[in-house]
Design a protein around this motif. Structure first.
Motif, short mmCIF file in Angstrom:
data_model
loop_
_atom_site.label_atom_id
_atom_site.label_comp_id
_atom_site.label_asym_id
_atom_site.label_seq_id
_atom_site.Cartn_x
_atom_site.Cartn_y
_atom_site.Cartn_z
N LEU A 149 0.59 -1.24 0.01
CA LEU A 149 -0.01 0.00 0.07
C LEU A 149 0.67 1.21 -0.14
CD1 LEU A 149 -2.50 -1.19 2.82
CD2 LEU A 149 -2.76 -1.07 0.23
N ALA A 150 0.22 2.19 -0.28
CA ALA A 150 0.84 3.83 -0.27
C ALA A 150 1.31 3.82 1.33
CB ALA A 150 0.10 4.92 -0.49
N ALA A 151 2.60 4.35 1.73
CA ALA A 151 2.90 4.15 2.91
C ALA A 151 3.88 5.45 3.35
CB ALA A 151 3.49 3.08 3.17
N VAL A 168 8.65 7.92 1.79
CA VAL A 168 7.34 7.81 1.11
C VAL A 168 7.22 6.96 -0.07
CG1 VAL A 168 5.43 9.10 0.04
CG2 VAL A 168 6.88 10.37 1.93
N ILE A 169 6.23 6.06 -0.07
CA ILE A 169 6.30 4.99 -1.06
C ILE A 169 4.93 5.01 -1.77
CG2 ILE A 169 6.34 2.59 -1.26
CD1 ILE A 169 7.82 2.13 1.54
N TYR A 170 5.05 4.91 -3.01
CA TYR A 170 3.64 4.99 -3.90
C TYR A 170 3.71 3.85 -4.70
CZ TYR A 170 0.01 6.60 -6.85
OH TYR A 170 -1.25 6.52 -7.72
N PRO A 171 2.86 2.80 -4.58
CA PRO A 171 2.82 1.53 -5.05
C PRO A 171 2.19 1.66 -6.55
CG PRO A 171 0.99 1.71 -3.62
CD PRO A 171 1.71 2.68 -3.41
N LEU A 172 2.97 1.27 -7.66
CA LEU A 172 2.45 1.40 -9.00
C LEU A 172 1.30 0.08 -9.51
CD1 LEU A 172 5.71 2.39 -10.86
CD2 LEU A 172 3.69 3.78 -10.14
N ASN A 173 1.89 -1.00 -8.61
CA ASN A 173 0.84 -2.41 -8.93
C ASN A 173 1.18 -3.26 -7.67
OD1 ASN A 173 3.26 -3.86 -9.37
ND2 ASN A 173 3.32 -3.34 -11.49
N GLU A 174 0.92 -4.55 -7.64
CA GLU A 174 0.89 -5.27 -6.45
C GLU A 174 2.11 -5.28 -5.93
OE1 GLU A 174 -0.19 -9.84 -5.57
OE2 GLU A 174 -0.73 -9.24 -7.44
N SER A 186 18.50 -1.08 10.42
CA SER A 186 17.55 -0.12 11.15
C SER A 186 16.39 -0.84 11.25
CB SER A 186 17.20 0.81 9.85
OG SER A 186 16.83 0.18 8.93
N PHE A 187 15.66 0.05 12.23
CA PHE A 187 14.12 -0.40 12.83
C PHE A 187 13.13 0.44 12.15
CE2 PHE A 187 10.63 -0.45 15.57
CZ PHE A 187 10.03 -1.77 15.49
N PHE A 188 12.04 0.15 11.37
CA PHE A 188 11.19 1.11 10.93
C PHE A 188 10.09 1.02 11.49
CE2 PHE A 188 11.46 -2.26 7.90
CZ PHE A 188 9.83 -2.58 7.40
N THR A 189 9.07 2.06 11.36
CA THR A 189 7.79 2.14 11.52
C THR A 189 7.14 2.63 10.43
OG1 THR A 189 7.95 4.19 13.00
CG2 THR A 189 8.01 2.18 14.15
N GLN A 190 5.96 1.98 10.14
CA GLN A 190 5.47 2.39 8.68
C GLN A 190 3.92 2.42 8.89
OE1 GLN A 190 4.87 -0.29 4.75
NE2 GLN A 190 6.95 0.63 4.74
N ILE A 191 3.48 3.52 8.29
CA ILE A 191 1.97 3.88 8.33
C ILE A 191 1.58 3.66 6.97
CG2 ILE A 191 0.14 5.59 8.88
CD1 ILE A 191 1.57 4.29 11.45
N THR A 192 0.39 2.96 6.48
CA THR A 192 -0.09 3.03 5.37
C THR A 192 -1.28 3.78 5.27
OG1 THR A 192 -1.39 1.14 5.88
CG2 THR A 192 0.71 0.50 5.22
#
Length: 305
Positions: free
Chosen positions: A151-153, A183-189, A298-304
């Motif tokens: 997902l976008a996140a 910032v991640i924007y999905p193009l497909n699955e 690293s350790f990350f926290t991600q909000i979708t």
């Protein structure tokens, strides 16, 4: 700053899928226990480990007390306020890492002191919540059934940096500290576009003595590939290329700009509808007058969204 603004913008959103039937007394006991455990561990190490501060003001540099408290209180705040806004997780993470970065750039601590403080802060919060929960007989929180989904996140990471090469002039680099926002924007699955902001600090040594800091801040962009590993776990591979503004504290010539190439492999775990977290490992090359190669954990926290 972005994460903190997002907390305010999303504060009135519908709560996420985690159960929120918690008594105020249990929250107080667990939060208080978590902070008490943190203070105990931090102070014992603070008064038993001898390490000179970078500015020469004392021999109690390890671990960073401010960073330990910041990550501990940030973990407590994220637990207690998640039901009001999932964005509080990245907000508190951003605040805690900002405290750690300030302690390094003010030359009050080395990056390893800050990394140790961050680890103690988070671990003591988890231990404290477990210990505090022993006083109550209600059922423990059960995570909802979830599966990994691309997902976008927005995610925020605390990063330990391990240099594999030096910068010349008889100067060597040691373990550094970095904070990174994606910032991640999905193009497909599976495929997506990625933009990243990074702030980093590396200690510079000469003849085994602390000499100064090699600091940088940069922007980068690239591509991301993700897939499910089964259940709530996934795997994500990212590669980004960008440019960083570099400055040094120590009177040596490090150049003003650097090109960055960063490849990482992460393992996100989906905790709730909007929350994922996990570890990430990577390899980074920073090209100034010479190329500096580094490993990162690293350790990350991600909000979708």
């Amino acid at each position: 700053m972005f994460a903190l603004a997002a907390v305010s913008l999303h504060a009135a959103e519908k709560p996420d899928s985690l159960s929120h039937s918690r008594s105020p007394l249990k929250s107080v006991v667990q939060a208080g226990t978590a902070f008490a455990v943190n203070v105990g561990i931090t102070e014992v190490l603070k008064h038993t480990v001898t390490e000179r501060r970078p500015d020469g003001s004392g021999d109690d540099s390890f671990p960073s007390r401010h960073t330990s408290w910041a990550y501990n209180l940030g973990s407590i705040g994220a637990r207690e306020l998640y039901r009001f806004s999932p964005w509080s997780v990245t907000g508190f993470h951003a605040m805690a890492s900002a405290v750690g970065m300030q302690r390094i750039m003010a030359r009050r601590h080395l990056p390893r002191d800050v990394l140790a403080g961050a680890a103690i802060g988070v671990a003591s919060a988890e231990l404290g919540y477990w210990l505090g929960g022993l006083f109550f007989h209600d059922a423990p929180l059960k995570l909802p059934h979830m599966s990994y989904e691309r997902l976008a996140a927005f995610d925020y990471a605390t990063v330990a940096v391990f240099p594999l090469s030096d910068i010349g002039e008889g100067l060597s680099l040691r373990t550094g500290f970095s904070a990174k926002a994606h910032v991640i924007y999905p193009l497909n699955e599976h495929l997506g576009l990625l933009a990243a902001l990074k702030v980093q600090s590396l200690p510079v040594y000469r003849s085994g003595q602390f000499f100064g800091l090699l600091d940088s801040a940069g922007l980068s962009a690239g591509a991301s590939y993700g897939m499910s590993l089964g259940g709530r776990w996934g795997i994500e591979s990212d590669i980004v290329i960008g440019v960083s503004r570099v400055w040094g504290q120590g009177g040596y010539n490090c150049g003003r700009w650097a090109f960055d190439c960063d490849a990482t492999l992460g393992f996100p775990c989906r905790i709730a509808d909007m929350l994922m977290l996990g570890p990430r490992a990577g390899y980074n090359v920073m090209v100034m007058s010479d190329a500096i190669s580094m490993l990162t954990l690293s350790f990350f926290t991600q909000i979708t969204f």
